[in-house]
Design a protein around this motif. Structure first.
Motif, short mmCIF file in Angstrom:
data_model
loop_
_atom_site.label_atom_id
_atom_site.label_comp_id
_atom_site.label_asym_id
_atom_site.label_seq_id
_atom_site.Cartn_x
_atom_site.Cartn_y
_atom_site.Cartn_z
N HIS A 161 -1.21 47.76 23.40
CA HIS A 161 -1.95 46.64 22.81
C HIS A 161 -2.13 46.86 21.31
N PHE A 170 -0.28 44.84 18.35
CA PHE A 170 -1.14 43.97 17.54
C PHE A 170 -0.67 44.00 16.09
N TRP A 178 1.26 39.31 20.89
CA TRP A 178 1.87 40.64 21.01
C TRP A 178 2.15 41.06 22.45
N SER A 184 -1.98 42.95 33.00
CA SER A 184 -2.26 42.04 34.10
C SER A 184 -1.38 40.80 33.99
N ALA A 189 -2.89 38.01 31.77
CA ALA A 189 -2.69 38.22 30.34
C ALA A 189 -1.24 37.90 29.99
N TRP A 194 -10.20 38.52 12.97
CA TRP A 194 -9.03 39.23 13.46
C TRP A 194 -9.42 40.33 14.45
N ILE A 242 -9.93 38.70 17.66
CA ILE A 242 -8.64 38.42 18.32
C ILE A 242 -8.15 39.67 19.05
N LEU A 243 -8.19 40.79 18.35
CA LEU A 243 -7.71 42.05 18.94
C LEU A 243 -8.47 42.36 20.22
N LEU A 295 -8.02 39.35 23.22
CA LEU A 295 -6.75 39.30 23.94
C LEU A 295 -6.48 40.61 24.69
N THR A 296 -6.97 41.73 24.14
CA THR A 296 -6.82 42.98 24.88
C THR A 296 -7.65 42.93 26.17
N SER A 319 -8.41 40.32 27.76
CA SER A 319 -7.79 39.38 28.71
C SER A 319 -6.86 40.11 29.65
N ASP A 320 -6.36 41.25 29.22
CA ASP A 320 -5.58 42.09 30.13
C ASP A 320 -6.51 42.95 30.98
N VAL A 321 -7.37 43.73 30.32
CA VAL A 321 -8.17 44.73 31.03
C VAL A 321 -9.05 44.09 32.11
N THR A 347 -8.71 41.30 33.72
CA THR A 347 -8.07 40.52 34.79
C THR A 347 -7.11 41.36 35.62
N ARG A 348 -7.02 42.66 35.33
CA ARG A 348 -6.07 43.47 36.10
C ARG A 348 -6.43 43.46 37.58
#
Ligand SMILES: [Cu+2]
Lengths: 544, 109
Positions: free
Chosen positions: A252, A256, A306, A316, A319, B76, B79-80, B83-84, B86-88, B90-91
């Motif tokens: 990530h 980025f 990214w 996931s 994402a 910014w 944003i970092l 969106l990060t 949004s992965d962690v 929803t895993r």
């Protein structure tokens, strides 16, 4: 110095300019003249380009046979790592901003220098220091992590010189930040009277957007590198699950920065492209504001996509879907540019001088790279071609077919201004064709190889892939020759080339209104701008 | 604005505050407060960063453009993180194929 006007400029060798005002090594190493610093960068990035290129040539030679021809697999890993690191961080990222940007930003906005000339010189020294660290890592035995430094390989398992190479990139990042800062302040504060934002050349808009990415993205890369170093040296758990970390977090943070870095590389190329297309069509650019704003749009959207590098990383699924959709969006501003360049050509009075050949090559190759980028942004296709040569072909069409073409086009366009000399047009056109042919022969077969399933970063491959690999290697040797030709005639032209006039292409823009090469202070008198950018006379054919 | 002068006394005071807060962070690190550990550590870090930005970086006295530039860096950062996450976050939603074990559940067993 003697008073000079544009009219008496053709006797270039006789006037005092930034190249002959002082001589000697010291006058270069301690210069604060943005034009001389641009040339320092030109020499350094050319050096790194050919070192990185040599690594690529060795790889392509090695891949002539399925079993590998030249090197041990471990050495092959180091070759592609060195190629990637040198080309990305020491050539592609600084190439247009630090060379053409440095030279042209003050000239194009009618200023005498950048806002912080000493900072500008410092950024070159910082760049060189970073380069030395990286070269040390190469000479001391190399790095084998790939330019992406993925954990846990880079943090735990690799036995190569990861720290030295990463430190080199860390240091060079500060050079980017300083350059970006310098450009932003200069563009805000030092425009000539009458030069409003929407009269700026589109190259300036592109450099401005690039500078924003430099400043907002590069620190994240620096932090990421420090974290890898901390984990590697002191076993502080950030990315290692055994220590409570998350290896995907590295990807990530790395992407980025590194996806926007793709736009750091291509945006300035797009800026050059806009300048070339208008000049050699002798026509105002189509939809100026759209082209200008699409640069800012790319800078912003570029930060939201990214995760398309991580579809199979364990990120996931949800994402992945978000990043996939956002990645499609970034195609919009890029397409705006391509369509507007094409519309500019329509009914233009096109001439095929060497810079224009590169510019036309750029449009086609960049479009192919961009469209295959859309393939890769879609989740399903991505899984099929992930980490294959399809990806390699895609980003080389953007980076080499796009950015290097634009860079060479720009160098050919502004060389008379930079050096005060012309180069042989015939050879230049020939080189452009050789590069175009060599490039396509090198990388088009790689699309097919990737689609058929050949993975990237392997020193050996199954025998059925040999024909396409031989084609690719043959193309690489043509491409290599194509890059050497301009190197030779540019060096030749510095001494023997015909003297260039102030404006050999009859181009618009403030940089052409001062002698070639320009005096140290750029302009005898600060110009006053009274017209829009690219105000070429409208011809009858365009009205009809 | 540009020429604003901050007294050495104020700088010294802020510097001492920063040192004290560093001490507090370290001390709290030795006490087990459950999830409050991370909340307190982050709160102190944000407080310290604010002091540095407002006074050492003169943002308190800065004009509109520098403030805008600074605000964009916060955007910014958001944003970092967003969106990060949004992965962690929803895993655990992913449904593994039948017979496979979900990563997120195997960790909690
Ligand atoms: Cu990307």
């Amino acid at each position: 110095m003697s008073s000079l006007t544009v009219d008496e400029a053709p006797q270039a060798a006789s006037h005092v300019h930034y190249l002959n005002v002082k001589f000697g090594v010291k006058s270069w190493l301690f210069t604060t003249d943005h034009k001389r610093i641009a040339l320092l960068y030109l020499a350094s990035i050319t050096f790194f380009f050919f070192v990185g290129g040599a690594a690529a040539v060795l790889m392509r030679l090695h891949l002539l046979t399925p079993g590998g021809l030249l090197v041990e697999p471990a050495t092959y890993n180091k070759l592609f790592t060195v190629h990637g690191i040198l080309m990305v961080f020491f050539f592609l990222i600084p190439a247009i901003p630090a060379v053409l940007g440095n030279f042209l930003v003050p000239m194009m906005i009618g200023a005498r220098d950048l806002a912080f000339p000493k900072l500008n010189l410092l950024s070159w020294y910082v760049y060189i220091l970073g380069g030395l660290f990286t070269l040390y890592a190469v000479v001391a035995g190399g790095v084998d992590t790939g330019w992406t430094f993925y954990t846990p390989y880079s943090s735990t398992y690799s036995n190569s010189h990861v720290i030295a190479a990463a430190l080199g990139i860390f240091i060079t990042g500060f050079s980017s930040i300083l350059t970006g800062l310098n450009f932003i302040v200069t563009i805000h504060k030092m425009r000539a009277p009458g030069l409003t934002w929407f009269r700026l050349p589109l190259f300036i808009w592109a450099i401005y957007a690039t500078s924003i990415i430099f400043i907002l993205g590069t620190p994240v890369l620096a932090i990421t590198i420090v974290l890898v170093a901390l984990e590697r040296l002191f076993h502080i758990g950030v990315f290692d699950p055994a220590l409570g970390g998350d290896p995907i977090l590295f990807q990530h943070m790395f992407w980025f920065y590194s996806h926007p870095a793709v736009y750091i590389m291509i945006l300035p190329g797009m800026g050059v492209e806009s300048e070339l297309i208008t000049c050699f069509s002798r026509k105002k650019i189509f939809g100026y504001k759209f082209v200008a704003m699409s640069s800012l749009g790319i800078a912003l959207l570029g930060f939201l996509v990214w995760g398309h590098h991580m579809f199979v990383s364990g990120q996931s699924m949800y994402a992945g879907m978000v990043f996939s959709i956002l990645s499609y969006l970034v195609a919009v501003p890029s397409a705006v540019k391509v369509f507007n360049w094409t519309a500019t050509l329509y009914k233009g009075s096109i001439s095929y001088d060497a810079p224009m050949l590169y510019a036309l090559g750029f449009i086609g190759l960049f479009t192919m790279g961009g469209v295959t980028g859309m393939f890769l942004a879609s989740l399903g296709v991505n899984v099929h071609v992930h980490d294959t040569y399809f990806v390699i072909a895609h980003f080389h069409y953007i980076m080499v077919g796009g950015m290097v073409m634009a860079y060479l086009g720009g160098i050919h366009f502004w060389w008379p201004k930079i050096s005060g000399r012309m180069y042989p047009q015939g050879w230049a056109r020939f080189a452009a064709l050789v590069i175009f042919v060599g490039f396509n022969l090198t990388f088009f077969p790689q699309y097919i190889l990737g689609f058929l399933g050949m993975p990237r970063r392997y020193a050996v491959y199954p025998a059925e892939f040999q024909v396409l690999n031989v084609m690719s290697s043959a193309g690489a040797s043509i491409l290599g020759v194509g890059y050497l030709i301009p190197l030779i005639y540019f060096i030749w032209s510095m001494r023997y080339g015909p003297v260039a006039s102030a404006n050999p292409w009859n181009a618009k823009g403030l940089e052409w209104q001062t002698p070639s090469p320009p005096p140290t202070e750029n302009f005898e008198e600060i110009p006053v701008v009274t017209e829009e950018a690219y105000d070429y006379p409208v011809r009858e054919a365009q009205v009809a | 604005m540009a020429g604003h002068i901050v007294s050495i006394k104020l700088y010294a005071l802020i510097f001492i505050t920063l040192l004290v807060m560093t001490g507090v962070t370290t001390a709290v690190g030795y006490v087990d407060l459950g999830r409050w550990n991370i909340i307190i550590a982050l709160a102190i870090a944000i407080f310290k960063a604010s002091l540095v930005i407002l006074f050492f970086m003169h943002m308190k006295y800065a004009g509109k453009l520098p403030r805008l530039v600074f605000a964009s860096t916060l955007l910014w950062l958001a944003i970092l993180i967003t969106l990060t996450m949004s992965d962690v976050l929803t895993r655990s939603w992913d449904h593994p194929p039948q017979g496979w074990q979900s990563l997120s559940t195997s960790g909690q067993r």
